[in-house]
Motif scaffolding. Sequence first.
Motif, short mmCIF file in Angstrom:
data_model
loop_
_atom_site.label_atom_id
_atom_site.label_comp_id
_atom_site.label_asym_id
_atom_site.label_seq_id
_atom_site.Cartn_x
_atom_site.Cartn_y
_atom_site.Cartn_z
N ARG A 1 -32.79 2.42 -4.79
CA ARG A 1 -31.73 3.07 -5.58
C ARG A 1 -31.11 2.09 -6.58
O ARG A 1 -30.74 2.47 -7.69
CB ARG A 1 -30.66 3.64 -4.64
CG ARG A 1 -31.10 4.90 -3.90
CD ARG A 1 -29.92 5.61 -3.27
NE ARG A 1 -29.34 4.84 -2.18
CZ ARG A 1 -29.71 4.94 -0.90
NH1 ARG A 1 -30.70 5.78 -0.56
NH2 ARG A 1 -29.14 4.22 0.04
N GLU B 1 -33.42 1.84 -9.51
CA GLU B 1 -33.30 3.03 -10.34
C GLU B 1 -32.05 2.99 -11.21
O GLU B 1 -32.08 3.33 -12.40
CB GLU B 1 -33.29 4.27 -9.44
CG GLU B 1 -33.28 5.58 -10.20
CD GLU B 1 -33.31 6.79 -9.28
OE1 GLU B 1 -33.14 7.92 -9.77
OE2 GLU B 1 -33.50 6.61 -8.05
N THR C 1 -38.14 -1.50 -11.98
CA THR C 1 -38.88 -1.21 -10.75
C THR C 1 -38.38 -2.12 -9.63
O THR C 1 -37.69 -3.13 -9.87
CB THR C 1 -40.38 -1.43 -10.95
OG1 THR C 1 -40.61 -2.78 -11.37
CG2 THR C 1 -40.92 -0.46 -12.01
#
Length: 308
Positions: free
Chosen positions: A20, A23, A28
Motif C-alpha cells: 500500500r 501504491e 513498485t
Amino acid sequence: MDLRQLRHFITVAETLHFGRAAERLGMTQPPLSQSIMALERELGAVLFLRSKRVVSLTAFGRQWLDHVRPAVENIAALSDIAEQLKKGRAGRLALSFVSTADYSVLPKLVERYSSAFPEVELDLMEATSDVQVEALLDGKIHAGIVIAARSALPPTLEYRPLLTEPLVAAVPELWVESGQLDLTDGALEADQWMAKPLIIFPARVAPHFHELVVGFYRSKGYHPFIQQEAIQMQTIISLVSAGLGIALVPASLQHLARTGVRYIPIAGNVPVLETGLVWRKADDTPTLSTFIEIAAALNGEEQSAFMR
C-alpha cells in the motif's frame, strides 16, 4: 540519507504495509523495500519488523518517526517560505523613526503594514534623524522616518514625503492662566511670545527642524532666547510643562496630552514641517518594497486629514 528515503520511511510507517505504501508513493514494491533497507544500513538500526503478514515499527523506528515527520514537513515548507520571502510577505523589516512620528504617521503606518503582512518581523527603534541616516548608510536598518531636508540627504538615499503639517506653540498653562499670553483671537501673535524662553531640538541632531524654527523667528525680526535643548519631543513637552519656556511643535503633537501644557495656533504665515520616509536606493529587500507601497498610499490620506 535523502529526502526521498525519509518520505518512503514515513509512508511505510503510516500504512505498515509495503504494498500500500508503494501504491501511495506511485512506485513498485521492490524499489521501496530496497530504499528502506538502504536507510536502515545507513542508520545502523532496524526500522521495521517484517513477517509474511505483519509489518510493525521497532521501538527505535517509533521514536525516530517523531523526529523525521516534522523535519520533512519543514523541508516541504521551504519552497512556500521562499515564495513568501520573495514577495515581501515574510522576513524582517527594521524601521527607525523620530519621536514626532509617534504622534502622527507611525501608529497608522505600522498598524496597516502589520495587518497586511502579519508574518513579517517588524523591528522598531526611535532615533533622531542624524542617527537614522548613519544607520541606513551602515545597513543597520531598512528605512527611517525622518525630519530632514531632502537636499541634505546623501545621494545614495531615496526619500518620499509622508506628511506636511503646520507648527503650533506648546506653552505653559500657567502663562495662559496668569495672563502672560493674550488668546483673545485664539492664536498667538509674534510680539506675545517670541521674546520668551524657547525650548528646541539641538541643531546637530535636527538641523532642518532647528533652522525652520530659528528662521521663523528671524523672519519676524526676533533672535530666539534658547533656554534649553532636548533631543526627544516628550522631553521638550515636559520642560514646557515645568514652565521653562515655549516650544514650536508639529500640529500632530497635540495628541500628546500633558498636564500644564496648552497647544495654541500661531497667527499669520505659519512654518510647516515635513516628515518623510528614507531608505537606501540599492536596497532591494522585498519587505522594504511592500512597506514603501503602503507608506505611499497612506501619505495621501494623512495630507487630506490635515486639509480638512
